[in-house]
Design a protein around this motif. Structure first.
Motif, PDB file in Angstrom:
ATOM      1  N   ASP A  42       0.762  -1.221   0.143  1.00  0.00           N
ATOM      2  CA  ASP A  42      -0.102   0.019   0.105  1.00  0.00           C
ATOM      3  C   ASP A  42       0.763   1.348  -0.044  1.00  0.00           C
ATOM      4  O   ASP A  42       0.742   2.175   0.910  1.00  0.00           O
ATOM      5  N   VAL A  43       1.752   1.507  -1.028  1.00  0.00           N
ATOM      6  CA  VAL A  43       2.556   2.566  -1.166  1.00  0.00           C
ATOM      7  C   VAL A  43       2.072   3.623  -2.440  1.00  0.00           C
ATOM      8  O   VAL A  43       1.275   3.121  -3.380  1.00  0.00           O
ATOM      9  N   GLY A  44       2.417   4.675  -2.360  1.00  0.00           N
ATOM     10  CA  GLY A  44       2.287   5.436  -3.554  1.00  0.00           C
ATOM     11  C   GLY A  44       3.049   6.716  -3.537  1.00  0.00           C
ATOM     12  O   GLY A  44       3.615   7.153  -2.621  1.00  0.00           O
ATOM     13  N   PHE A  45       3.105   7.353  -4.750  1.00  0.00           N
ATOM     14  CA  PHE A  45       3.742   9.048  -4.852  1.00  0.00           C
ATOM     15  C   PHE A  45       3.382   9.483  -5.893  1.00  0.00           C
ATOM     16  O   PHE A  45       2.620   8.949  -7.008  1.00  0.00           O
ATOM     17  N   GLU A  46       3.368  10.761  -6.172  1.00  0.00           N
ATOM     18  CA  GLU A  46       3.349  11.394  -7.621  1.00  0.00           C
ATOM     19  C   GLU A  46       4.746  12.023  -7.785  1.00  0.00           C
ATOM     20  O   GLU A  46       5.223  12.397  -6.821  1.00  0.00           O
ATOM     21  N   ILE A  47       4.942  12.027  -9.327  1.00  0.00           N
ATOM     22  CA  ILE A  47       6.272  12.697  -9.617  1.00  0.00           C
ATOM     23  C   ILE A  47       5.935  13.617 -10.904  1.00  0.00           C
ATOM     24  O   ILE A  47       5.225  13.041 -11.996  1.00  0.00           O
ATOM     25  N   GLY A  48       6.322  14.921 -10.571  1.00  0.00           N
ATOM     26  CA  GLY A  48       5.873  15.937 -11.588  1.00  0.00           C
ATOM     27  C   GLY A  48       7.277  15.811 -12.607  1.00  0.00           C
ATOM     28  O   GLY A  48       8.296  15.330 -12.549  1.00  0.00           O
ATOM     29  N   ARG A  49       6.942  16.556 -13.973  1.00  0.00           N
ATOM     30  CA  ARG A  49       7.893  16.669 -14.801  1.00  0.00           C
ATOM     31  C   ARG A  49       9.028  17.443 -14.510  1.00  0.00           C
ATOM     32  O   ARG A  49       8.842  18.508 -13.790  1.00  0.00           O
ATOM     33  N   GLY A  50      10.290  16.814 -14.666  1.00  0.00           N
ATOM     34  CA  GLY A  50      11.344  17.494 -14.283  1.00  0.00           C
ATOM     35  C   GLY A  50      11.914  17.244 -12.906  1.00  0.00           C
ATOM     36  O   GLY A  50      12.999  17.941 -12.229  1.00  0.00           O
ATOM     37  N   GLN A  51      11.105  16.339 -12.028  1.00  0.00           N
ATOM     38  CA  GLN A  51      11.569  15.966 -10.627  1.00  0.00           C
ATOM     39  C   GLN A  51      12.163  14.548 -10.342  1.00  0.00           C
ATOM     40  O   GLN A  51      11.903  13.830 -11.294  1.00  0.00           O
ATOM     41  N   ILE A  52      12.945  14.554  -9.408  1.00  0.00           N
ATOM     42  CA  ILE A  52      13.596  13.211  -9.280  1.00  0.00           C
ATOM     43  C   ILE A  52      13.011  12.892  -7.668  1.00  0.00           C
ATOM     44  O   ILE A  52      13.278  13.667  -6.828  1.00  0.00           O
TER      45      ILE A  52
END
Length: 605
Positions: A353-363
């Protein structure tokens, strides 16, 4: 600072250390030549009883050859001259039979890869019986079993009987390294040679191994020749340091002298390339402050993070430093991701039950020990392992809802960089072929466009176009890893997954790879998942970080929040275990063999 304890490029190397103890190992004017090419060019080095001497330098500097020449295991084609004395007795020129007796009774060797030092078809107990028969003349099975238990217990293994009855593949990396150290301690050697004993180990496991070596020196009074490229490890446990470059000594002295006030430019370069958390966190703090001005909040409370709930396990905020607009949709959006492996006799929950969001240009950095689920997370994003998730989107599309052909098109937007470039590149194909392979698989690209894109990919990773005609074995480790990055970028991905891309690289090569990756992200503005057990590297590169433990996200937020002000005890334990070349100098600690150890740490791993 006296000339007797310090040498640099300006003069010949002198003996490090200031004690009057007799030399345990003395190498004088040691030279090794293979096929007319000099490998060692007049090395002088001293190891004294009760002290750790670190031989440090990049790959190809001659560190391992120094050990092999000393113990009589140099290649048959090598010409070895000079002097190597162990407790005053000359080793060079001895017959193979004499050297076998010397190795059996006077010294122990810890090789870099513990898995390759043990037979995969023999239990640990069987390996010890063979070794003890040679090194201690123990022929009785009961006596060998008892001595095996004693040695395994002495290196901090909590269940010696279980370890002895196990095959190598049934043990963790830390347990394997302790087994190899225990083997090296059989015969009660006066000298221990440790060749990269902590390379690619998790920070907590590495800390346990370093504390173990320190305790062995303190309790047994033996000398250790520590061969490493990791200046953090040197700073943590070494007493004396010899810096080697291209087979030549550049600087010697005590650890306080060499790391505290290096005079050789090469030593200064090595130290400046070491990733350090404090400067990285200061840069991250500036980015975090900019985010906070926009009202962004990227962190839930401790309990929420430990449960892996959506508020703590999801990241979607923009990073102004990378030019990401807040209105842009995320490249990756994951909620409630779980992966379960079915095994004989049960199942294993690798991610929970894990998760995240990553935007453009992000690490986004994923950190944790081996087995925490880092690599599984990366594989789940691109469909390489079966996964369950409430939400799993790449560029706004859920690949699970598509046909197989359409799904491949979505996954083609993700590039992968693996830990070992040597095993991920075809040894019989040129660099140009390997980089262009994804284009050929995708189809619809003309020959001229292929060549143009291959050259551009090489330019992105700072390699000349002429490298297209080289084979992988003609490249250094860092060059091979850059080729792997170029191949991952050839399809102009919106997501790059880098799985431990720098773990086995020299610090200077590691710094180049990190800089190449950072520049590529700034140019192409793709999202990146950076998987690593090295918190210092993650701190120098990532914007956000998730700390994984046993498949669960225990802490998540910006790099400044998580690594600068950790709330979870596991995160704090990881940070405390990161080797720091200057920590002892800042804290004014005595040499490792004289300081008070931390026995509890030897039980880790």
């Amino acid at each position: 600072m006296s000339d007797s304890t310090r040498a640099t490029d300006a003069g010949p190397a002198q003996d490090p250390g200031s004690t009057g103890d007799p030399d345990l190992l003395a190498l004088r004017n040691l030279r090794v030549t293979i096929a007319g090419r000099p490998i060692l060019k007049g090395l002088d080095l001293t190891v004294r009883a009760g002290r750790i001497t670190a031989l440090v330098g990049e790959s190809g500097s001659g560190k391992s050859m120094t050990a092999l020449a000393t113990i009589g295991l140099a290649p048959a084609s090598a010409q070895v001259t000079g002097s190597a004395r162990l407790r005053g007795e000359e080793l060079l020129g001895r017959s193979p039979q004499q050297m076998r007796r010397t190795r059996a009774g006077g010294l122990g060797m810890i090789f870099q890869e513990p898995g390759q030092s043990l037979s995969p078809v023999m239990k640990v107990s069987a390996v010890f019986r063979d070794v003890l028969g040679v090194r201690e003349n123990i022929r009785s099975r009961p006596r060998a079993a008892q001595r095996t238990r004693d040695l395994l217990a002495s290196v901090g293994l909590p269940d010696p009987d279980r370890t002895a009855s196990s095959y190598p593949h049934e043990l963790s990396g830390g347990e394997l390294q302790r087994v190899v150290i225990a083997l090296a301690l059989s015969g009660d050697p006066a000298l221990l040679i440790a060749d990269e004993p902590t390379t690619a180990l998790d920070v907590t496991v590495q800390r346990g191994v370093l504390d173990l070596l320190t305790r062995i020196v303190r309790e047994r009074g033996i000398g250790v020749l520590l061969i490493t490229h990791d200046m953090g490890v040197v700073g943590e446990i070494a007493d004396d340091v010899v810096v080697l470059q291209g087979g030549e000594v550049r600087e010697t002295g005590t650890v306080q002298q060499v790391l505290g006030a290096p005079t050789a430019p090469y030593t200064q370069t090595l130290l400046s390339a070491v990733p350090r958390l404090l400067p990285s966190l200061e840069r991250a703090s500036a980015r975090s402050s900019a985010e906070q001005k926009d009202g962004a909040s990227t962190r839930g409370d401790d309990d929420t993070a430990a449960r892996g709930d959506d508020d703590a396990a999801t990241q979607g905020e923009s990073d102004p430093s990378r030019g990401t607009a807040a209105s842009e949709p995320p490249v990756v959006r994951v909620e409630g991701l779980s992966v379960r492996y079915d095994r004989r006799g049960g199942s294993h929950l690798a991610l929970d039950d894990v998760g995240f969001e990553i935007g453009r240009g992000q690490i986004h950095g994923l950190v944790g020990e081996s087995g925490s689920g880092k690599s599984t997370w990366g594989k789940a994003l691109v469909g390489l392992v079966p996964a369950q998730a409430r939400v799993l989107e790449l560029d706004g599309t859920d690949p699970r809802s598509l046909s197989p052909a359409a799904r491949r098109g979505v996954y083609a937007r993700a590039g992968l960089v693996f830990q070992d470039p040597a095993s991920s590149l075809n040894p019989r194909r040129t660099v140009g072929w390997s980089i262009s392979e994804p284009l050929h698989l995708a189809g619809g690209v003309g020959r001229a466009d292929v060549d143009r894109r291959v050259h551009h990919a090489l330019e992105q990773v700072r390699l000349p176009a002429s490298y297209t005609q080289r084979l992988p074995h003609e490249l250094s480790g860092g060059q091979r890893q850059r080729v792997s990055i170029a191949r991952a970028l050839i399809l102009q991905p919106s997501l790059l997954i880098a799985d431990e891309p720098t773990s086995a690289l020299d610090v200077t090569v590691q710094a180049h790879v990190i800089e190449v990756l950072r520049e590529a992200i700034e140019e192409a503005r793709f999202a990146c998942v950076f998987i690593s057990h090295d918190l210092a590297v993650v701190g120098s590169l990532a914007d956000h970080v998730t700390v994984l433990r046993r498949g669960r996200a225990v802490e998540q937020g910006t790099v400044h929040q998580v690594l600068g002000s950790p709330r979870h005890e596991y995160t704090r334990a990881l940070l405390e275990s990161v080797p720091d070349p200057s920590r002892r100098l800042r804290e004014g600690q005595r040499p490792a063999c004289e300081s008070v150890g931390r026995p509890e740490a030897t039980m880790r791993g």
